[in-house]
Design a protein around this motif. Structure first.
Motif, short mmCIF file in Angstrom:
data_model
loop_
_atom_site.label_atom_id
_atom_site.label_comp_id
_atom_site.label_asym_id
_atom_site.label_seq_id
_atom_site.Cartn_x
_atom_site.Cartn_y
_atom_site.Cartn_z
N ALA A 109 -2.46 5.94 4.97
CA ALA A 109 -2.70 5.00 3.88
C ALA A 109 -3.50 3.80 4.36
N GLY A 110 -4.32 3.28 3.47
CA GLY A 110 -5.04 2.05 3.75
C GLY A 110 -4.21 0.85 3.32
N THR A 111 -4.69 -0.33 3.64
CA THR A 111 -3.96 -1.53 3.25
C THR A 111 -4.85 -2.54 2.54
N ALA A 112 -6.03 -2.11 2.11
CA ALA A 112 -6.93 -3.05 1.43
C ALA A 112 -6.38 -3.42 0.07
N ARG A 113 -6.76 -4.61 -0.40
CA ARG A 113 -6.27 -5.09 -1.68
C ARG A 113 -7.40 -5.05 -2.71
N ALA A 167 -1.62 14.81 -0.75
CA ALA A 167 -0.24 15.26 -0.64
C ALA A 167 0.73 14.09 -0.47
N CYS A 168 0.20 12.92 -0.18
CA CYS A 168 1.06 11.77 0.05
C CYS A 168 1.49 11.08 -1.24
N TYR A 169 0.89 11.42 -2.35
CA TYR A 169 1.20 10.76 -3.61
C TYR A 169 2.52 11.27 -4.17
N PRO A 170 3.41 10.38 -4.61
CA PRO A 170 4.63 10.85 -5.27
C PRO A 170 4.30 11.43 -6.64
N SER A 211 0.85 -1.18 0.00
CA SER A 211 0.00 0.00 0.00
C SER A 211 0.88 1.23 0.00
N PHE A 212 0.27 2.39 -0.16
CA PHE A 212 1.03 3.62 -0.11
C PHE A 212 1.65 3.83 1.27
#
Length: 537
Positions: A72-76, A90-93, A45-46
């Motif tokens: 960030a979440g951890t779902a698949r 803002a967390c996205y590269p 995940s992110f």
């Protein structure tokens, strides 16, 4: 006559040995692929960016810093190949999406629309259309760019003052304009899904991952027998080969499109270089020898259009086969000088020499005809034709690999099983015939590559054909020359028809199925090549 018979037998047997060994190495990839059907990999995940950014390992210290992510979440989404995005934009590269194009009037608009639909924060990705076009495609792109800029997208049309180095040159020069830490690349005939970046970027949390490659899907797979057989072959590469190499720890391949690069990986590998026609394979090998790895996502599909016209398909094959030979000539010395294990070097060698298989198929076919008429001489020496039965292992390996890729793979498991099996039984013999029918054309390309003969990068024209209702109505981008190779294919079809007649005349049917498939394959390639020449007029 006896010496001639032994010489022909030696050539034919040598070719069979090479083909069989190659098939057995492919079967080893099938073994590793089967291990992937029950994955145990931890979902990503992110949120993993944050952990990786704070790591203290030597790998993390020696690799470029990875942007931190929060909340960030951890779902698949599906298995281990996808991940949930963080809530905070803002967390996205930052990602640069590069679209290298050359005269793609019919499909570029579709691609731009698809990329603009990415469900990634609009201020965290930029779109660069690397436009080397020399026709009205340039005006079409300009209008599209203006439209999306007005809607707030960070999108640019980049036209080089000097169009040098073909696609590799465009990507190389485009790097100077890119701001992203990650570089996503799409050819003009692709239509990526909106969640493409959401499903690929999280895997870069592993600092060793330099490339994330997705599986090609086929928009127009059912358009014709030509597209169906192309899909049958491509499915093997994008299932058994890619996953098998990854699970076996072998070198993989970025496929030129539908993937994402870490910018530092491109730089570590020496950048895009235009000295081969397969710049993607070339940089893939160099970047992995530099210490990065390629992560392949079988469960993430990227739809694309297959060529529907035979001569366009052959031009694509020429580029891939010749470029593969050029890359083998360039990179094999480095592979064998590297610190890779012996087994990895063997598989890398088989990978780089993959296009060479057509040379041995061609020689095997050509020499099998005189061998048929020389069996009497060999029988007098005590030779038994049952000797060739040992080479059935190679054929059985091929059947198993293609069956798995087109019936049992992740991409096909949701489809009707009986229908998939029936389709495979019908198409596989036709695929063998088509592949063998391409062997003359591809052998010429391979020999040119090993000889170092340079030729331009010939693009494969696409026409926005998605369903069986669509028709190829324009001759734009098609060439209309009848060349010596096509004539040779017609002659070889007659040559193997003669061999089929010879089998019954001599009452020796050892090669009759083989020669029948060769006659069919060369005949079909010749027929469609000539038929489709009319479209270019």
């Amino acid at each position: 006559m006896t010496l001639l018979a032994l010489f022909v037998l030696a050539i034919y047997t040598g070719c069979l040995i090479y083909i069989t060994l190659y098939c057995l190495l492919q079967f080893n990839l099938l073994y590793h692929y089967k291990q992937s059907l029950n994955p145990t990999e931890h979902p990503v995940s992110f949120d993993d960016f944050r952990t990786a950014g704070k790591g203290n390992s030597s790998d993390a210290a020696n690799k470029p810093a990875i942007p931190q992510a929060h909340n960030a979440g951890t779902a698949r989404y599906a298995g281990t190949d996808v991940a949930e995005a963080p809530a905070s934009a803002a967390c996205y590269p930052l990602v640069t999406v590069q679209l290298p194009i050359y005269n793609e009037y019919f499909v570029i608009g579709r691609l731009i629309d698809a990329v603009a639909a990415f469900d990634y924060p609009r201020d965290r990705f930029e779109i660069h259309i690397l436009d080397d076009s020399t026709d009205e495609t340039t005006a079409l792109v300009a209008a599209k760019v203006e439209e999306y800029q007005a809607r707030g997208f960070d999108i640019r049309q980049i036209i080089r003052p000097k169009r040098e180095g073909f696609k590799a040159g465009a990507l190389r020069d485009g790097m100077q304009e890119a701001r992203g830490e990650f570089i996503a690349i799409f050819d003009a005939d692709f239509v990526p899904e909106p969640d493409f970046l959401q499903k690929t970027i999280p895997h870069f949390a592993d600092p060793k991952v330099g490339v994330v490659q997705t599986r090609w899907e086929h928009i127009n797979q059912d358009y014709s027998i030509i597209t169906r057989l192309q899909a049958l072959q491509l499915n093997v590469h994008f299932t058994v080969e890619q996953v098998g190499r990854m699970n076996g720890g072998h070198l993989l391949q970025f496929n030129g499109t539908a993937g994402v690069w870490r910018r530092a990986t491109i730089e570590a590998g020496g950048g895009w270089q235009p000295d081969t026609l397969t710049e993607d394979l070339d940089l893939s090998i160099r970047s992995q020898l530099a210490g990065y790895k390629i992560h392949y996502l079988e469960k993430v599909g990227s739809p694309a259009e297959l060529p529907v016209e035979m001569n366009s398909f052959k031009s694509q094959q020429h580029r891939w086969m010749k470029g593969g030979a050029e890359t083998a000539r360039k990179m094999l010395p480095d592979v064998w000088k590297s610190t890779l294990s012996f087994g990895h070097k063997v598989h890398a060698t088989a990978h780089l020499l993959g296009s060479t298989i057509f040379l041995f198929v061609f020689l095997c076919g050509v020499f099998s005809v005189p061998l048929l008429f020389l069996f009497g001489e060999l029988a007098a020496l005590g030779f038994s034709k049952n000797f060739f039965a040992i080479f059935l292992a190679g054929l059985l390996s091929v059947i198993g690999i293609y069956y798995t890729a087109n019936v049992q793979s992740v991409a096909n498991k949701e489809k009707n099983f009986l229908r998939s099996v029936g389709k495979f039984i019908l198409l596989f013999p036709l695929f063998l015939a088509l592949s063998m029918g391409l062997s003359l054309h591809n052998t010429v390309a391979v020999l040119q590559g090993y000889r170092g003969k340079k030729s331009p990068f010939v693009r494969t024209p696409k026409f926005n054909i998605s369903t069986i209702k669509d028709r190829l109505t324009s001759s734009k981008y098609l060439t209309g020359r009848l060349n010596a190779i096509t004539i040779g294919e017609g002659i070889l079809s007659l040559y193997f028809c003669f061999a089929v007649w010879g089998a019954f005349y001599l009452q020796n049917t050892t090669f009759v199925v083989f020669h029948g498939l060769l006659a069919l394959g060369y005949g079909a390639i010749f027929f469609y090549s000539v038929k489709h020449l009319r479209l270019a007029r």
